[in-house]
Design an enzyme around this catalytic site. Structure first.
Site: not given
Length: 162
Positions: A7, A67, A139
């Site tokens: 992430d 991502e 996160d």
């Protein structure tokens, strides 16, 4: 199969490593690097790169998932995110991986939260799937959700290939 999910972020970049054994998802490890806006951008990007390079060497995943880019209200924050994401992609490429990308909505839906779910809803679902959630910023659970997302999509892809 061992998946390392990333992430990327300009202030926090996190990674999560998830194995799957006998149909069960297993948390292997996770970590993050936090930078501050007072640091020079080159220093911040180097910290992200170094952290991910070490994580890739330590955990030796079969697959890296990250991502994908999504819209931002501010072009400045989008640029900073793009820089962090680029460094993450470079770390993976230097380690011999070609990261697979998943958009935020797909990740959230895959772990059982709805597409516009907030971070706490994603964290709850990740906790249910893994049986635990590591301490740290949200996160971390997002990175784990990315790894879980790939596990689920790889399973579907294998079923379709048969």
């Amino acid at each position: 199969m061992r998946v390392l999910g990333i992430d990327p972020g300009s202030t926090v970049t996190a990674y999560g490593v998830v194995d799957k054994s006998r149909g069960r998802l297993i948390l292997v490890g996770s970590g993050y690097v936090r930078t501050t806006s007072s640091e020079e951008i080159a220093t911040r990007l180097r910290k992200i790169f170094d952290t991910l390079e070490l994580a890739l060497a330590e955990h030796r995943p079969d697959v890296v998932a990250i991502e994908s880019i999504f819209r931002h209200k501010s072009s400045e924050s989008a640029l900073r995110l793009g820089q962090a994401r680029g460094v993450a992609l470079l770390a993976a490429a230097r380690a011999g991986y070609e990261p697979l990308e998943y958009n935020p909505m797909t990740i959230k839906r895959t772990v059982g939260a709805y597409g516009k779910a907030n971070k706490s809803a994603v964290a709850r679902m990740v906790g249910m799937l893994l049986g635990e959630v590591p301490d740290g910023p949200a996160d971390l659970t997002d990175a784990l959700a990315i790894a879980i997302c790939h596990h689920q999509h790889a399973r579907v892809a294998v079923g379709v290939a048969r």
